[in-house]
Design a protein around this motif. Structure first.
Motif, PDB file in Angstrom:
ATOM      1  N   LEU A 384       0.820  -1.207   0.000  1.00 22.98           N
ATOM      2  CA  LEU A 384       0.000   0.000   0.000  1.00 22.98           C
ATOM      3  C   LEU A 384       0.855   1.258   0.000  1.00 22.98           C
ATOM      4  CD1 LEU A 384      -3.052   0.805   0.173  1.00 22.98           C
ATOM      5  CD2 LEU A 384      -2.745   0.954   2.651  1.00 22.98           C
ATOM      6  N   GLU A 385       2.031   1.200   0.641  1.00 24.52           N
ATOM      7  CA  GLU A 385       2.921   2.362   0.720  1.00 24.52           C
ATOM      8  C   GLU A 385       4.181   2.213  -0.128  1.00 24.52           C
ATOM      9  OE1 GLU A 385       0.281   2.176   4.031  1.00 24.52           O
ATOM     10  OE2 GLU A 385       2.122   1.002   4.153  1.00 24.52           O
ATOM     11  N   ALA A 386       4.273   1.146  -0.924  1.00 23.53           N
ATOM     12  CA  ALA A 386       5.528   0.845  -1.616  1.00 23.53           C
ATOM     13  C   ALA A 386       5.930   1.933  -2.592  1.00 23.53           C
ATOM     14  CB  ALA A 386       5.420  -0.496  -2.337  1.00 23.53           C
ATOM     15  N   GLU A 387       4.992   2.410  -3.414  1.00 28.00           N
ATOM     16  CA  GLU A 387       5.350   3.400  -4.426  1.00 28.00           C
ATOM     17  C   GLU A 387       5.834   4.699  -3.791  1.00 28.00           C
ATOM     18  OE1 GLU A 387       2.990   3.309  -8.279  1.00 28.00           O
ATOM     19  OE2 GLU A 387       1.533   2.438  -6.880  1.00 28.00           O
ATOM     20  N   LYS A 388       5.193   5.090  -2.695  1.00 29.42           N
ATOM     21  CA  LYS A 388       5.592   6.330  -2.026  1.00 29.42           C
ATOM     22  C   LYS A 388       6.990   6.214  -1.432  1.00 29.42           C
ATOM     23  CE  LYS A 388       4.417   7.362   2.166  1.00 29.42           C
ATOM     24  NZ  LYS A 388       3.698   7.672   3.420  1.00 29.42           N
ATOM     25  N   ASN A 389       7.383   5.008  -0.987  1.00 31.00           N
ATOM     26  CA  ASN A 389       8.645   4.821  -0.286  1.00 31.00           C
ATOM     27  C   ASN A 389       9.793   4.387  -1.190  1.00 31.00           C
ATOM     28  OD1 ASN A 389       8.443   4.871   2.934  1.00 31.00           O
ATOM     29  ND2 ASN A 389       6.471   4.244   2.105  1.00 31.00           N
ATOM     30  N   ALA A 390       9.519   4.091  -2.464  1.00 29.42           N
ATOM     31  CA  ALA A 390      10.519   3.434  -3.303  1.00 29.42           C
ATOM     32  C   ALA A 390      11.572   4.376  -3.872  1.00 29.42           C
ATOM     33  CB  ALA A 390       9.837   2.692  -4.449  1.00 29.42           C
ATOM     34  N   GLU A 391      11.386   5.684  -3.789  1.00 36.36           N
ATOM     35  CA  GLU A 391      12.302   6.587  -4.483  1.00 36.36           C
ATOM     36  C   GLU A 391      13.720   6.522  -3.938  1.00 36.36           C
ATOM     37  OE1 GLU A 391      11.786  10.870  -2.450  1.00 36.36           O
ATOM     38  OE2 GLU A 391       9.992  10.173  -3.517  1.00 36.36           O
ATOM     39  N   LYS A 392      13.880   6.170  -2.659  1.00 35.75           N
ATOM     40  CA  LYS A 392      15.222   6.100  -2.074  1.00 35.75           C
ATOM     41  C   LYS A 392      15.667   4.657  -1.863  1.00 35.75           C
ATOM     42  CE  LYS A 392      14.612  10.484   0.447  1.00 35.75           C
ATOM     43  NZ  LYS A 392      13.210  10.730   0.120  1.00 35.75           N
ATOM     44  N   ALA A 393      14.972   3.704  -2.466  1.00 30.27           N
ATOM     45  CA  ALA A 393      15.244   2.299  -2.194  1.00 30.27           C
ATOM     46  C   ALA A 393      16.212   1.712  -3.211  1.00 30.27           C
ATOM     47  CB  ALA A 393      13.942   1.508  -2.194  1.00 30.27           C
ATOM     48  N   GLU A 394      16.938   0.693  -2.762  1.00 29.31           N
ATOM     49  CA  GLU A 394      17.807  -0.075  -3.650  1.00 29.31           C
ATOM     50  C   GLU A 394      17.445  -1.549  -3.660  1.00 29.31           C
ATOM     51  OE1 GLU A 394      22.019   0.421  -3.629  1.00 29.31           O
ATOM     52  OE2 GLU A 394      21.920   2.430  -2.761  1.00 29.31           O
ATOM     53  N   VAL A 395      17.106  -2.086  -2.495  1.00 30.62           N
ATOM     54  CA  VAL A 395      16.938  -3.525  -2.338  1.00 30.62           C
ATOM     55  C   VAL A 395      15.568  -3.819  -1.740  1.00 30.62           C
ATOM     56  CG1 VAL A 395      17.828  -5.603  -1.209  1.00 30.62           C
ATOM     57  CG2 VAL A 395      19.415  -3.852  -2.031  1.00 30.62           C
ATOM     58  N   LEU A 396      14.907  -4.837  -2.280  1.00 34.98           N
ATOM     59  CA  LEU A 396      13.654  -5.328  -1.708  1.00 34.98           C
ATOM     60  C   LEU A 396      13.865  -6.770  -1.265  1.00 34.98           C
ATOM     61  CD1 LEU A 396      10.604  -5.153  -1.107  1.00 34.98           C
ATOM     62  CD2 LEU A 396      10.195  -5.876  -3.473  1.00 34.98           C
ATOM     63  N   LEU A 397      13.562  -7.035   0.007  1.00 35.12           N
ATOM     64  CA  LEU A 397      13.609  -8.389   0.554  1.00 35.12           C
ATOM     65  C   LEU A 397      12.188  -8.925   0.624  1.00 35.12           C
ATOM     66  CD1 LEU A 397      16.049  -7.731   3.547  1.00 35.12           C
ATOM     67  CD2 LEU A 397      16.641  -8.355   1.189  1.00 35.12           C
ATOM     68  N   PHE A 398      11.931 -10.008  -0.068  1.00 36.20           N
ATOM     69  CA  PHE A 398      10.606 -10.636  -0.056  1.00 36.20           C
ATOM     70  C   PHE A 398      10.772 -12.019   0.572  1.00 36.20           C
ATOM     71  CE2 PHE A 398       6.269 -10.758  -1.362  1.00 36.20           C
ATOM     72  CZ  PHE A 398       5.960  -9.504  -1.857  1.00 36.20           C
ATOM     73  N   PHE A 399      10.512 -12.084   1.889  1.00 31.27           N
ATOM     74  CA  PHE A 399      10.748 -13.304   2.647  1.00 31.27           C
ATOM     75  C   PHE A 399       9.447 -13.775   3.285  1.00 31.27           C
ATOM     76  CE2 PHE A 399      15.310 -11.670   3.739  1.00 31.27           C
ATOM     77  CZ  PHE A 399      15.717 -11.916   2.436  1.00 31.27           C
ATOM     78  N   GLY A 400       9.197 -15.050   3.250  1.00 19.67           N
ATOM     79  CA  GLY A 400       8.048 -15.604   3.948  1.00 19.67           C
ATOM     80  C   GLY A 400       6.781 -15.568   3.114  1.00 19.67           C
ATOM     81  N   LYS A 401       5.660 -15.857   3.775  1.00 15.90           N
ATOM     82  CA  LYS A 401       4.380 -16.010   3.081  1.00 15.90           C
ATOM     83  C   LYS A 401       3.657 -14.676   2.939  1.00 15.90           C
ATOM     84  CE  LYS A 401       3.663 -20.891   4.033  1.00 15.90           C
ATOM     85  NZ  LYS A 401       2.768 -21.933   4.580  1.00 15.90           N
ATOM     86  N   TYR A 402       4.249 -13.816   2.109  1.00 17.40           N
ATOM     87  CA  TYR A 402       3.621 -12.556   1.731  1.00 17.40           C
ATOM     88  C   TYR A 402       3.323 -12.603   0.238  1.00 17.40           C
ATOM     89  CZ  TYR A 402       4.966 -10.863   6.320  1.00 17.40           C
ATOM     90  OH  TYR A 402       5.098 -10.715   7.672  1.00 17.40           O
ATOM     91  N   ARG A 403       2.172 -12.072  -0.135  1.00 16.32           N
ATOM     92  CA  ARG A 403       1.711 -12.173  -1.516  1.00 16.32           C
ATOM     93  C   ARG A 403       2.306 -11.069  -2.388  1.00 16.32           C
ATOM     94  NH1 ARG A 403      -2.762 -12.757   1.789  1.00 16.32           N
ATOM     95  NH2 ARG A 403      -3.448 -14.912   2.018  1.00 16.32           N
TER      96      ARG A 403
END
Length: 536
Positions: A384-403
């Motif tokens: 829900l907040e990913a697009e707003k927060n992504a401008e300063k991001a480099e790495v995304l960790l997708f761990f566990g049972k998240y869709r």
């Protein structure tokens, strides 16, 4: 740094007893005292005594607010050592009913009578000259956890069915709501979450009266599944106060690195949603004397490191004792100095850890805190907040049972590296098959199955191969990292109750660090190219 505390108005008006406490609070730097007000349908003190208490506090140089407990907690969350407290709700209110049709004792549903009584209490406070009111974290529609909750009484079922043209029974609705292992009906889940969140949002809007600044104290990782629509409240009530990151009030809970990291996790999750200047810390001892003074002070350090400007010391219906305040006074100057100099700077987290999409998905609320304890500048982010927060991001960790929902897929292009562990990859196999153009790395490991130190080392090695452009620990354990990029600085937090050490990679150099128990270390590159260190 603005320091707050809550207090019994009946104690305040007993000036022979209260003056010593007020003098201690002045030495402690407390600026605002929040008087106990309207607690689940009854006043703690008469309005006459509330006004007297306010006048005494103003005369002593304090600002004054009122803390309300509008719904009631599921048990004695005021003082478990005091069995004389009346925790019942008024007979004119009704209890919240759970999905099994059983009453949730001590917790009210937000029906018309309850809503009007609480709004009337705000009106009375405003008319008596009070200007700010904080609702406690009982203002929710369910208990902590991953499940979607709410009130399933006949009236609420009727209201929901009429609002969404449904004919669901309690049992059918309960089966339609997802749980971490059961997908449920996503459309029904979105409707029900909107319906139950609308109740709390309605109370907040009705309480936002002219002349009153209103606030809500949000429980640990509270979100839409608990009836708390923080984005909606933020947008509907500009300037609303939010207490964030609540949890772990005693040394049994707070005394290990995972728990400390989990508190920081909750703080950063909520700060994705609300402006920092409107955020308040949860700095609580509960039950009495169950959290050590040094742990209480470390909670303040975590909040200041995260950039929270309002430190809210809280207890139940007892006073935090003098020895706590003395430890705080000894620590206060160094913490205030860091807060004063670095509060304006943005906290940068180039590593994001996926934390579901929104509350309606009922995705897990707990996960191993390896990334936080391994010295990565990481924060949880929802789709829900990913697009707003992504401008300063480099790495995304997708761990566990998240869709890997559409909201997440729209944001994947903002990351240089996207790492899926084996669980997340298997859980989202169908979605991943069409994403070959994205920089996705499949980690041949199931997150959370190895000791934190070993798993953290493997994760750092995986990230090092991507040539990260941010500070992180190349060695060490139980160290949190917060990047003050615009101040050319890094805050390191010792998340362990004992001394720890490691090596920080920052500004193209390796910095060996040692952190005593319950301390933070700020490393900054000065204008002359040297590096300063401030331990606090």
């Amino acid at each position: 740094m603005h320091i707050h505390y809550n207090m019994n108005p009946l104690l305040v008006i007993n000036e022979a007893e209260s003056q010593g406490a007020l003098d201690l609070f002045k030495r402690s730097g407390i600026r605002t005292i929040w008087l106990w007000g309207y607690f689940f349908g009854r006043w703690w003190a008469s309005m006459e005594d509330m006004i007297k208490a306010k006048e005494i506090l103003l005369r002593n140089g304090f600002e004054v607010g009122v803390a309300q407990v509008p719904v009631g907690h599921p048990g004695n969350s005021l003082n478990p050592d005091d069995d004389t407290l009346d925790l019942t709700i008024p007979s004119s209110w009704r209890y919240r009913i759970d999905r099994n049709g059983e009453p949730v004792y001590f917790c009210a549903d937000l029906d018309e009578t309850m809503l009007s009584d609480n709004v009337r209490a705000i009106e009375m406070l405003r008319d008596a000259g009070f200007e700010q009111v904080f609702y406690d974290d009982d203002l929710r529609q369910g208990n902590w956890g991953p499940n979607i909750e709410g009130c399933f009484c006949d009236d609420c079922l009727k209201g929901y069915n009429e609002a969404y043209n449904r004919r669901l029974t309690r049992e059918e609705l309960a089966r339609s709501l997802p749980r971490p292992e059961e997908p449920g009906d996503p459309e029904v889940a979105q409707e029900w979450v909107a319906y139950l969140s609308g109740k709390i949002s309605r109370l907040m809007k009705q309480s936002d009266l002219p002349g009153i600044r209103i606030g809500i104290q949000v429980m640990h990782l509270g979100d839409e599944r608990h009836g708390i629509d923080m984005p909606g409240i933020r947008d509907d009530i500009p300037g609303c106060m939010f207490r964030v990151g609540e949890g772990h009030f005693n040394d049994q809970d707070f005394g290990n690195p995972q728990a400390r990291a989990y508190d920081l996790f909750s703080i950063l999750h909520h700060l994705n949603i609300v402006p920092r200047e409107q955020a308040f810390s949860e700095t609580t001892v509960f039950p009495p004397r169950s959290l050590s003074p040094s742990s209480l002070v470390f909670k303040v350090k975590m909040a200041v490191s995260a950039g929270i400007p309002n430190i809210f010391f809280m207890s139940g219906t007892w006073m935090i004792e003098e020895d706590y305040w003395q430890v705080w006074i000894e620590s206060k100057e160094a913490i205030e100095r860091v807060a004063s100099e670095y509060e304006p700077y943005a906290r940068i987290f180039p590593v994001h850890q996926a934390y579901g999409t929104d509350g309606a998905g009922a995705e897990p609320t707990e996960m191993p805190q390896t990334a936080f304890l391994s010295g990565l500048p990481v924060k949880p982010v929802r789709g829900l907040e990913a697009e707003k927060n992504a401008e300063k991001a480099e790495v995304l960790l997708f761990f566990g049972k998240y869709r890997l929902t559409d909201a997440w897929i729209r944001s994947l292009g903002n990351y240089r590296t996207i790492i899926f562990d084996q669980t997340a990859a298997a859980y989202n196999e169908d979605s991943l098959s069409g994403l070959a153009d994205f920089p996705i790395v499949r980690w041949e490991h199931t997150f959370g199955t190895k000791p934190t130190e070993e798993e953290g080392r493997q994760l750092r090695e995986l990230l090092a191969a991507t040539n990260p452009q941010f500070p992180y620990m190349t060695e060490g354990r139980n160290i949190g990292v917060i990047w003050l990029r615009d101040a050319d600085g890094v805050i390191l937090l010792n998340m362990h109750g004992a001394r720890t050490e490691g090596t920080l990679r920052f500004d193209g150099r390796s910095h060996r660090v040692e952190l005593p128990a319950d301390t933070c270390l700020l490393i900054r590159r000065e204008t002359n190219g040297s590096y300063s260190r401030t331990e606090w």
